[in-house]
Scaffold this motif. Sequence first.
Motif, PDB file in Angstrom:
ATOM      1  N   UNK A 163       0.837  -1.189   0.000  1.00 46.33           N
ATOM      2  CA  UNK A 163       0.000   0.000   0.000  1.00 46.33           C
ATOM      3  C   UNK A 163       0.875   1.244   0.000  1.00 46.33           C
ATOM      4  N   UNK A 164       0.517   2.242  -0.805  1.00 44.09           N
ATOM      5  CA  UNK A 164       1.281   3.491  -0.812  1.00 44.09           C
ATOM      6  C   UNK A 164       1.379   4.049   0.613  1.00 44.09           C
ATOM      7  N   UNK A 165       2.488   4.663   0.902  1.00 43.86           N
ATOM      8  CA  UNK A 165       2.673   5.242   2.238  1.00 43.86           C
ATOM      9  C   UNK A 165       3.226   4.233   3.229  1.00 43.86           C
ATOM     10  N   UNK A 166       3.339   2.952   2.823  1.00 40.80           N
ATOM     11  CA  UNK A 166       3.878   1.946   3.750  1.00 40.80           C
ATOM     12  C   UNK A 166       5.213   1.397   3.246  1.00 40.80           C
ATOM     13  N   UNK A 167       5.713   1.938   2.145  1.00 39.95           N
ATOM     14  CA  UNK A 167       6.925   1.344   1.553  1.00 39.95           C
ATOM     15  C   UNK A 167       7.709   2.419   0.818  1.00 39.95           C
ATOM     16  N   UNK A 224       1.561  -5.662  -6.517  1.00 43.23           N
ATOM     17  CA  UNK A 224       0.168  -5.251  -6.619  1.00 43.23           C
ATOM     18  C   UNK A 224      -0.011  -4.071  -5.657  1.00 43.23           C
ATOM     19  N   UNK A 225      -0.283  -2.903  -6.219  1.00 41.24           N
ATOM     20  CA  UNK A 225      -0.294  -1.674  -5.417  1.00 41.24           C
ATOM     21  C   UNK A 225      -1.747  -1.238  -5.166  1.00 41.24           C
ATOM     22  N   UNK A 226      -2.072  -1.024  -3.903  1.00 43.12           N
ATOM     23  CA  UNK A 226      -3.436  -0.638  -3.515  1.00 43.12           C
ATOM     24  C   UNK A 226      -3.661   0.847  -3.733  1.00 43.12           C
ATOM     25  N   UNK A 227      -3.790   1.245  -4.999  1.00 41.20           N
ATOM     26  CA  UNK A 227      -3.958   2.666  -5.338  1.00 41.20           C
ATOM     27  C   UNK A 227      -5.374   3.128  -4.984  1.00 41.20           C
ATOM     28  N   UNK A 228      -6.359   2.376  -5.389  1.00 46.21           N
ATOM     29  CA  UNK A 228      -7.806   2.576  -5.159  1.00 46.21           C
ATOM     30  C   UNK A 228      -8.379   3.791  -5.876  1.00 46.21           C
ATOM     31  N   UNK A 266      12.868   0.491  -8.799  1.00 44.96           N
ATOM     32  CA  UNK A 266      13.417  -0.687  -8.108  1.00 44.96           C
ATOM     33  C   UNK A 266      13.501  -1.890  -9.043  1.00 44.96           C
ATOM     34  N   UNK A 267      12.976  -1.747 -10.261  1.00 48.75           N
ATOM     35  CA  UNK A 267      13.115  -2.826 -11.241  1.00 48.75           C
ATOM     36  C   UNK A 267      11.888  -3.701 -11.397  1.00 48.75           C
ATOM     37  N   UNK A 268      10.749  -3.288 -10.834  1.00 51.91           N
ATOM     38  CA  UNK A 268       9.522  -4.066 -11.042  1.00 51.91           C
ATOM     39  C   UNK A 268       8.952  -3.723 -12.421  1.00 51.91           C
ATOM     40  N   UNK A 269       8.940  -4.718 -13.305  1.00 50.46           N
ATOM     41  CA  UNK A 269       8.365  -4.462 -14.631  1.00 50.46           C
ATOM     42  C   UNK A 269       7.014  -5.148 -14.788  1.00 50.46           C
ATOM     43  N   UNK A 270       6.478  -5.654 -13.680  1.00 44.97           N
ATOM     44  CA  UNK A 270       5.146  -6.259 -13.708  1.00 44.97           C
ATOM     45  C   UNK A 270       4.337  -5.659 -12.551  1.00 44.97           C
ATOM     46  N   UNK A 271       3.622  -4.572 -12.881  1.00 41.78           N
ATOM     47  CA  UNK A 271       2.887  -3.829 -11.847  1.00 41.78           C
ATOM     48  C   UNK A 271       1.386  -3.963 -12.054  1.00 41.78           C
ATOM     49  N   UNK A 272       0.688  -4.180 -10.957  1.00 42.52           N
ATOM     50  CA  UNK A 272      -0.766  -4.168 -10.995  1.00 42.52           C
ATOM     51  C   UNK A 272      -1.259  -3.100 -10.027  1.00 42.52           C
ATOM     52  N   UNK A 273      -2.292  -2.361 -10.435  1.00 39.74           N
ATOM     53  CA  UNK A 273      -2.916  -1.401  -9.514  1.00 39.74           C
ATOM     54  C   UNK A 273      -4.320  -1.894  -9.192  1.00 39.74           C
ATOM     55  N   UNK A 274      -4.703  -1.754  -7.931  1.00 38.58           N
ATOM     56  CA  UNK A 274      -6.099  -1.957  -7.550  1.00 38.58           C
ATOM     57  C   UNK A 274      -6.789  -0.597  -7.600  1.00 38.58           C
ATOM     58  N   UNK A 289      -1.194  -4.513 -15.395  1.00 41.01           N
ATOM     59  CA  UNK A 289      -2.415  -5.177 -14.930  1.00 41.01           C
ATOM     60  C   UNK A 289      -3.224  -4.193 -14.097  1.00 41.01           C
ATOM     61  N   UNK A 290      -4.535  -4.224 -14.272  1.00 41.59           N
ATOM     62  CA  UNK A 290      -5.424  -3.416 -13.421  1.00 41.59           C
ATOM     63  C   UNK A 290      -6.519  -4.311 -12.842  1.00 41.59           C
ATOM     64  N   UNK A 291      -6.773  -4.186 -11.549  1.00 45.34           N
ATOM     65  CA  UNK A 291      -7.941  -4.831 -10.942  1.00 45.34           C
ATOM     66  C   UNK A 291      -8.885  -3.703 -10.557  1.00 45.34           C
ATOM     67  N   UNK A 292     -10.111  -3.744 -11.067  1.00 46.37           N
ATOM     68  CA  UNK A 292     -11.036  -2.633 -10.805  1.00 46.37           C
ATOM     69  C   UNK A 292     -12.353  -3.194 -10.285  1.00 46.37           C
TER      70      UNK A 292
END
Length: 383
Positions: A103-107, A124-128, A157-165, A192-195
């Motif tokens: 989650x943003x703000x925790x890392x 997988x980032x909890x953007x919301x 940091x080298x993450x090339x596979x990102x998903x946002x919630x 990737x997006x989870x909506x």
Amino acid sequence: MLLEQQAGLYVHVPFCHRKCGYCSFFSTVPRAGDRDRFCSALLTQMQYLAAQPEVQCLGFATIFFGGGTPSVLPASVLSDLLHRLRHLFSCSTPDPEITVEVNPGTIDGTALSALRRAGFNRLSIGVQSLVDRELAALGRMHSSREALAAILAARRAGFDNLSFDLMYGLPQQTVSSWQATLDRALDLQPQHLSMYELTVEEGTPLAAQAQADPRLLPPEEEVLAMMAATATAVAGSSLQRYEISNYAEPGSLCRHNVNYWNNGCYVGLGPAAVSAFGGVRRTAVADLDEFFRRVLSGLPVWEDVESLDREAAFRETVVIGLRLLAGVSVTALQDRFGLDLPTYYGSHLDQLIGQGLLTLHQDRLCLTLKGLPVANQVLSALV
Ligand code: SF4
């Protein structure tokens, strides 16, 4: 040992810095010592499960640290847990998908780099939402600025596979503010997006607020307009819808969740985690202290153990599988359960097809474009 079946491995980290007003997941604000107790109980549970013959014949293709907020644990602890998991459980592939939810703000960038080096290859980032008033209304800890900073730091940091919630149907949200979140999110080129539409879960502070103020949430027609805006925005991007609520670039589908939707085998570690292997589904106790007590006393952590009979497992596989836009294969279901899908559902299925909600073409039964927005009603008719 011959690995018979591919499976997913899930670790439930049951901690969050603060509870969001809409959340019904099992998570709690950690007390002093909880993180250490959790890690030590998890190690004991890992060793126990990895030694079970029904688990030893599984080959793990995916590992997923979810929560809660896994990034409440230091990166060094998450890295150590991953290292031990990989040592104890056999992978079926040289390149397992290894996801961690943050989650943003925790890392920060340093922690993200450490996670990448440790072998996590999907984030997988909890953007919301990327609108601050909506984040505040949800009771999220972070701002849109922190979300953007986390995404930038993940790339660095080298993450090339990102998903946002992302979530729609929120208090304070309009079609145009949802469109703004979507456009900004797509500009950041996630793989990737989870909506998900916000659902009001009983017993949450949001449920009490919604009861007190019936106009808190956007009306249904506005939510439908948000869904339509989603389809239009995604159509102009490199993402494709592959599940009711999930979109990915070709080759970046969430393999871990696809295994769930195929009703495959999985092993869940941690409190409240669900496992399905050997034809039995087990759910661990959703109580932190009770989880610690049982693990340390050598008692089973399961609160619920369920064996589905053949027909129930068949129906469940159909219903979960229809969440995927590719739908389910009649032949694969016949091979797995010895049941013919059109015969099993008979006129019931004909009716849903006749209403244009489902289509049966060649070997596959799928939701149609008309069926997708009302998927829950369609699927509940097949349970
Ligand atoms: S961060 Fe996620 S798991 Fe934690 S309280 Fe909020 S919604 Fe629930």
